[in-house]
Each structure stands twice: as C-alpha cells, then as structure tokens.
Design an enzyme around this catalytic site. Sequence first.
Site, short mmCIF file in Angstrom:
data_model
loop_
_atom_site.label_atom_id
_atom_site.label_comp_id
_atom_site.label_asym_id
_atom_site.label_seq_id
_atom_site.Cartn_x
_atom_site.Cartn_y
_atom_site.Cartn_z
NE ARG A 22 -2.24 -1.16 3.48
CZ ARG A 22 -2.57 -0.99 4.76
NH1 ARG A 22 -3.62 -0.54 4.97
NH2 ARG A 22 -1.66 -1.22 5.84
CG ASN A 40 -3.46 -4.79 3.47
OD1 ASN A 40 -3.00 -4.43 2.46
ND2 ASN A 40 -2.91 -4.51 4.62
#
Length: 93
Positions: A22, A40
């Site tokens: 990320r 996620n």
Amino acid sequence: MDKEIHHADVWFEGRVQGVGFRYQTLKLARGYDVSGTVRNLPDGRVLLHAEGAEGEVSAFTRAVAEEMRSFIRSVETRLSVAPPRERGFTIVS
C-alpha cells in the site's frame, strides 16, 4: 453533473500484505494524475481503486504491477467509466 472518467478496480493476490504494498502504491500514485484508494482486504488480497484519464489510470496500474511483481501471484481488473468518486490518493485502513 460531473463528467465521466475512467475507473479501474484491481485486486492483487499473492504475498501482498505486510510487504509495503500500500505504501509503495501511494508513492507511485504521486507520479500520475490519478485519484483513488488502496486497501488490504480480509481475504489477504489488496484492492486498488484508481480513477482519472484512461492513459493515466492504465499507466499507473501497470506501474504498480511492475513495481510489486515479485509479490503478486494473480491480478483481476475491472474497468468502468463513471463520474469521479475520489479526491486525491489515500491508503484505507
């Protein structure tokens, strides 16, 4: 009414959580004229939503896949054209 732009929802599967996926996606987003989110998922995948001009979205999602290729086992992409939903690019917890 907002004009319609290109959207890509991309699901990355593999060893994609706990490896900086990320953060790296956020860092790459700064080099493209895109908005969106990266998060996620409970099933272990990462979901990237990107929106903007078709070429920018395409180049950005390719860059993420290339940068993180050693962690990715499979990729699923859904493309659409719709009004903008996001402002800026963020990591969603």
